[in-house]
Design an enzyme around this catalytic site. Structure first.
Site, PDB file in Angstrom:
ATOM      1  N   ASP A  87      20.749  36.540  63.023  1.00 13.39           N
ATOM      2  CA  ASP A  87      21.731  35.714  63.997  1.00 13.39           C
ATOM      3  C   ASP A  87      21.540  35.772  65.175  1.00 13.39           C
ATOM      4  OD1 ASP A  87      23.823  34.309  65.026  1.00 13.39           O
ATOM      5  OD2 ASP A  87      24.065  33.761  64.004  1.00 13.39           O
TER       6      ASP A  87
ATOM      7  N   GLN B 182      33.218  26.946  61.986  1.00 13.44           N
ATOM      8  CA  GLN B 182      31.353  26.508  61.571  1.00 13.44           C
ATOM      9  C   GLN B 182      30.725  26.136  63.004  1.00 13.44           C
ATOM     10  OE1 GLN B 182      31.335  24.218  58.014  1.00 13.44           O
ATOM     11  NE2 GLN B 182      29.505  24.453  58.055  1.00 13.44           N
TER      12      GLN B 182
ATOM     13  N   HIS C  43      27.851  34.793  56.857  1.00 14.75           N
ATOM     14  CA  HIS C  43      27.659  35.365  57.742  1.00 14.75           C
ATOM     15  C   HIS C  43      27.681  37.215  57.102  1.00 14.75           C
ATOM     16  CE1 HIS C  43      27.639  33.693  61.511  1.00 14.75           C
ATOM     17  NE2 HIS C  43      28.517  32.602  61.063  1.00 14.75           N
TER      18      HIS C  43
ATOM     19  N   HIS D 204      26.114  28.895  55.471  1.00 17.32           N
ATOM     20  CA  HIS D 204      25.883  29.700  56.137  1.00 17.32           C
ATOM     21  C   HIS D 204      26.766  31.031  55.604  1.00 17.32           C
ATOM     22  CE1 HIS D 204      27.074  28.466  58.891  1.00 17.32           C
ATOM     23  NE2 HIS D 204      26.952  29.320  60.042  1.00 17.32           N
TER      24      HIS D 204
ATOM     25  N   ASN E  78      31.841  30.077  57.738  1.00 24.12           N
ATOM     26  CA  ASN E  78      33.677  29.521  58.231  1.00 24.12           C
ATOM     27  C   ASN E  78      33.019  28.018  57.923  1.00 24.12           C
ATOM     28  OD1 ASN E  78      33.745  31.712  60.108  1.00 24.12           O
ATOM     29  ND2 ASN E  78      32.603  31.062  61.456  1.00 24.12           N
TER      30      ASN E  78
END
Ligand code: 5GP
Ligand code: ZN
Length: 141
Positions: free
Chosen positions: A32, A95, A103, A101, A88
């Site tokens: 990220d 989000q 994390h 996705h 999220n």
């Protein structure tokens, strides 16, 4: 299939560069950009799916099946004290990219920059309240 204007689809196809952590037929994992903590990684299905609501059992299974080995790779690399896994769904939940996705946020201590604080309200719910709520949700599954 690649979804038009989806940055994560463009990352999967290589149109947008990324720091790849892992890749196979179904899943792509990369750092990220925000690096909330060192090694902060996103794990995504290669096939576009907007969020958890729209995700098939197969895509969800493929995605989560890769999480243990990626998490262990992060652990092996940086010896974090722990890892928070977070996904999220919806803007209200934080989000900002609408391609599912997960994390993986390695944790190095209370002051490491990630602050997953939430207040607990267990005292406000009786056993009966919990039973009612659980039955309500169960009836919609
Ligand atoms: P969300 O807010 O949807 O849970 O998480 C989206 C994440 O994607 C954010 O943490 C953000 O830093 C990350 N992100 C957004 N655009 C890019 C990008 O182009 N490359 C990478 N590597 N990460 C991105
Ligand atoms: Zn996408």
């Amino acid at each position: 299939m690649e979804h038009a204007d989806c940055i994560f689809c463009k990352i999967v196809s290589g149109e947008i560069p990324s720091s790849k952590v892992y890749e196979d037929d179904a899943v792509y994992a990369f750092l990220d950009l925000s690096q909330v903590t060192k090694g902060h990684t996103l794990v995504i299905p290669k096939k576009h799916t907007k969020d958890i609501y729209e995700t098939s059992d197969e895509i969800a299974g493929d995605l989560f099946a890769r999480v243990p080995k990626i998490a262990k790779g992060i652990k092996e690399t940086f010896q974090p004290l722990g890892i928070n896994m977070l996904s999220n769904t919806g803007e209200a939940a934080g989000q900002s990219v609408f391609h599912l996705h997960m994390h993986l946020i390695p944790r190095y201590g209370k002051e490491d920059g990630f602050n997953p604080l939430w207040k607990t309200n267990g005292d406000a719910y009786s056993q009966d309240d919990l039973l009612t709520i659980s039955k309500e949700i169960n009836s919609n599954i």
